[in-house]
Scaffold this motif. Structure first.
Motif, PDB file in Angstrom:
ATOM      1  N   ASP A   1       0.933  -1.358   0.008  1.00  0.00           N
ATOM      2  CA  ASP A   1      -0.075   0.028  -0.095  1.00  0.00           C
ATOM      3  C   ASP A   1       0.844   1.377  -0.079  1.00  0.00           C
ATOM      4  O   ASP A   1       0.391   2.403  -0.495  1.00  0.00           O
ATOM      5  N   ASP A   2       1.931   1.120   0.683  1.00  0.00           N
ATOM      6  CA  ASP A   2       2.843   2.246   0.653  1.00  0.00           C
ATOM      7  C   ASP A   2       2.401   3.576   0.880  1.00  0.00           C
ATOM      8  O   ASP A   2       2.300   4.652   0.086  1.00  0.00           O
ATOM      9  N   PRO A   3       1.742   3.764   2.142  1.00  0.00           N
ATOM     10  CA  PRO A   3       1.061   4.909   2.306  1.00  0.00           C
ATOM     11  C   PRO A   3       2.097   6.321   2.212  1.00  0.00           C
ATOM     12  O   PRO A   3       1.650   7.452   2.247  1.00  0.00           O
ATOM     13  N   ALA A   4       3.330   6.067   2.293  1.00  0.00           N
ATOM     14  CA  ALA A   4       4.253   7.211   2.391  1.00  0.00           C
ATOM     15  C   ALA A   4       4.613   7.676   1.007  1.00  0.00           C
ATOM     16  O   ALA A   4       5.472   8.599   0.896  1.00  0.00           O
ATOM     17  N   LYS A   5       4.468   6.670  -0.065  1.00  0.00           N
ATOM     18  CA  LYS A   5       4.716   7.044  -1.371  1.00  0.00           C
ATOM     19  C   LYS A   5       6.190   7.208  -1.776  1.00  0.00           C
ATOM     20  O   LYS A   5       6.544   8.007  -2.277  1.00  0.00           O
ATOM     21  N   ILE A   6       7.039   6.083  -1.061  1.00  0.00           N
ATOM     22  CA  ILE A   6       8.260   6.057  -1.236  1.00  0.00           C
ATOM     23  C   ILE A   6       8.909   5.014  -2.628  1.00  0.00           C
ATOM     24  O   ILE A   6       9.934   4.820  -2.638  1.00  0.00           O
ATOM     25  N   ARG A   7       7.991   4.306  -3.052  1.00  0.00           N
ATOM     26  CA  ARG A   7       8.071   3.324  -4.113  1.00  0.00           C
ATOM     27  C   ARG A   7       8.919   3.849  -4.852  1.00  0.00           C
ATOM     28  O   ARG A   7       8.531   5.044  -5.801  1.00  0.00           O
ATOM     29  N   GLY A   8      10.305   3.535  -5.353  1.00  0.00           N
ATOM     30  CA  GLY A   8      11.189   3.935  -6.306  1.00  0.00           C
ATOM     31  C   GLY A   8      12.015   5.181  -6.408  1.00  0.00           C
ATOM     32  O   GLY A   8      12.699   5.514  -7.195  1.00  0.00           O
ATOM     33  N   LEU A   9      11.883   5.816  -5.355  1.00  0.00           N
ATOM     34  CA  LEU A   9      12.703   7.141  -4.762  1.00  0.00           C
ATOM     35  C   LEU A   9      14.248   6.519  -5.092  1.00  0.00           C
ATOM     36  O   LEU A   9      14.453   5.266  -4.512  1.00  0.00           O
ATOM     37  N   LYS A  10      15.128   7.388  -5.491  1.00  0.00           N
ATOM     38  CA  LYS A  10      16.470   7.038  -5.706  1.00  0.00           C
ATOM     39  C   LYS A  10      17.206   7.221  -4.438  1.00  0.00           C
ATOM     40  O   LYS A  10      18.182   6.624  -4.318  1.00  0.00           O
TER      41      LYS A  10
END
Length: 273
Positions: free
Chosen positions: A118-127
């Motif tokens: 669900d990744d509530p903090a929306k960090i998926r894919g950050l470098k």
């Protein structure tokens, strides 16, 4: 594959009379105390590496799996003969303070930031890991920290410092436990956590995904240290020599390929990682 909590102690055949392969005659085996991080035990690497060592040398390895900080303390008190740890800054201080006779590079893998899909903090894919931590803190999303001054915890603190954040509050949950146990708690709470890649891959039943990886700041090198004035300095020297030898490095390079499709650690004795 095994999962362990804060400490794993393996006793095997202490003080018994056995035969060392290739020697052809009985010899008395001596205990060798290895203090190491939980990741080397949780991944199962030591279940392969230590028997190979014991087959060639007249020592029986007693493994104490704790965080790197605790392992270094055991070395300072000479309650361990040899250390396999992963916090370079603390390792260098240990050597500079005169507690070790030799430190050698052994292997490396990397840390990853994992969390629920669900990744509530929306960090998926950050470098950058520090940007991901800032997003987690900014959204008050649950973050699971080991909080035990282990190598992983020390790396996490470095990343928080790089992000300019002092983590505190109800969203920041400390376990005081090893990597495998902390991953399971993160999974249960649908939180985020920092893990070495090997333990994440080796821990079964997790509802977690790798969300941030391959930031150079996430490199995770391991070193072996012979403790100065330890009870079994000859055994410590033999162990450090074995795991950095061509045979030991091949065991490390091959471990995990059959079960995970990739090695959990990469040998670095000749690379200076």
């Amino acid at each position: 594959m095994r999962s362990r909590t804060s400490a794993v102690i393996t006793f095997a055949l202490l003080g018994t009379i056995l035969t060392v392969a290739g020697c052809g005659k009985p010899v008395e085996r001596k205990p060798l105390v290895l203090a190491t991080t939980t990741s080397t035990a949780d991944t199962g690497l030591l279940d392969v590496l230590n028997p190979a060592f014991e087959k060639k040398f007249p020592y029986t390895v007693k493994t104490i799996a704790v965080g790197t900080g605790e392992a270094l303390k055991l070395g300072e008190k000479k309650e361990a003969d040899v250390l396999l740890v992963h916090a370079r800054k603390s390792e260098d201080k240990f050597m500079a303070d005169g507690f070790g006779t030799r430190r050698l590079d052994v292997m490396y893998n990397d840390f990853v930031l994992v969390g629920s899909k669900d990744d509530p903090a929306k960090i998926r894919g950050l470098k950058e890991a520090k940007a991901a931590l800032a997003a987690i803190a900014g959204s008050n999303s649950t973050f699971i920290t080991r909080g035990d001054n282990s190598g992983t915890h020390q790396k996490e603190k470095q990343l928080w410092e790089a992000a300019g954040i002092k983590p505190e509050g109800a969203w920041y949950v400390s376990t005081g436990q090893g990597m495998g146990a902390s991953l399971k708690i993160a999974s249960e709470k649908k939180g985020y956590t920092l893990s070495d890649r090997g333990t994440y891959l080796a821990t079964k039943g997790l509802d977690l995904e790798i969300l941030v990886e391959k930031d150079p700041a996430l490199l995770n090198p391991y070193g072996v240290i012979e403790v100065k004035g330890a009870k079994n300095t000859d055994g410590a020297k033999a162990y450090a020599g074995f795991i950095t030898s061509a045979e030991g490095q091949k065991i490390i390079a091959d471990y995990g390929k059959d079960k995970f499709g990739q090695p959990l650690f990469f040998p670095s004795a000749s690379q200076g990682k």
